[in-house]
Motif scaffolding. Structure first.
Motif, mmCIF file in Angstrom:
data_model
loop_
_atom_site.group_PDB
_atom_site.id
_atom_site.type_symbol
_atom_site.label_atom_id
_atom_site.label_comp_id
_atom_site.label_asym_id
_atom_site.label_seq_id
_atom_site.Cartn_x
_atom_site.Cartn_y
_atom_site.Cartn_z
ATOM 1 N N MET A 25 4.096 6.061 3.795
ATOM 2 C CA MET A 25 5.121 5.187 3.211
ATOM 3 C C MET A 25 6.482 5.471 3.834
ATOM 4 S SD MET A 25 3.973 5.416 -0.804
ATOM 5 C CE MET A 25 5.545 4.803 -1.375
ATOM 6 N N ASN A 26 6.804 6.752 3.995
ATOM 7 C CA ASN A 26 8.089 7.121 4.597
ATOM 8 C C ASN A 26 8.179 6.694 6.057
ATOM 9 O OD1 ASN A 26 8.941 8.263 2.188
ATOM 10 N ND2 ASN A 26 8.245 10.304 2.734
ATOM 11 N N LEU A 27 7.068 6.791 6.782
ATOM 12 C CA LEU A 27 7.051 6.368 8.181
ATOM 13 C C LEU A 27 7.297 4.862 8.303
ATOM 14 C CD1 LEU A 27 6.546 7.168 11.157
ATOM 15 C CD2 LEU A 27 4.129 6.692 10.748
ATOM 16 N N ILE A 28 6.645 4.076 7.472
ATOM 17 C CA ILE A 28 6.856 2.620 7.493
ATOM 18 C C ILE A 28 8.302 2.295 7.136
ATOM 19 C CG2 ILE A 28 6.240 0.458 6.342
ATOM 20 C CD1 ILE A 28 3.360 1.601 6.139
ATOM 21 N N HIS A 29 8.848 3.005 6.158
ATOM 22 C CA HIS A 29 10.248 2.805 5.783
ATOM 23 C C HIS A 29 11.178 3.114 6.959
ATOM 24 C CE1 HIS A 29 13.668 2.500 3.127
ATOM 25 N NE2 HIS A 29 14.089 3.688 3.553
#
Length: 122
Positions: A25-29
């Motif tokens: 999720m953090n990578l996509i963000h």
């Protein structure tokens, strides 16, 4: 890992699965922040996690100390902030619809066939 109750086992399992999900999720963000094209039209990245144990759901949603759960190691509570910020949504699921049970429990033939159909999308 040794769990002292089914609630603790479910909570640990939820924590461990979200431990793998949160970095994604953090990578996509981060991709969105840096202008990389992401196919999602949603401005906010979030996750839905399904849990069939109501006590584990309550423990994850309402972070208060309880005498029965005070022994759960603090490392398993890492995802509570994501739940509080609504980045992770925890949803109840019926025991009969929990697809993971096909891998973890002996099932009657009709339950096995139902879950197999749901797993393979046919």
């Amino acid at each position: 890992i040794i769990a002292l109750s089914s609630c603790e086992a479910e909570y640990i399992s939820l924590s461990e699965s979200l431990r793998d999900t949160i970095p994604l999720m953090n990578l996509i963000h981060e991709f969105k922040e840096h202008g990389f094209p992401v196919t999602s039209s949603q401005p906010k990245v979030y996750c839905k996690a399904f849990e069939d144990n109501s006590v584990a759901l309550e423990l994850a949603r309402l972070p208060k100390m309880r005498p029965q759960t005070k022994h759960i190691n603090i490392k398993y509570h890492h995802f509570r902030e994501y739940v509080r910020l609504s980045l992770i949504e925890l949803l109840p699921i019926s025991i009969t619809e929990q697809i993971a049970d096909i891998f973890t429990k002996p099932l009657a033939q009709n339950a096995f066939l139902h879950l197999r159909k749901a797993l393979l999308h046919y």
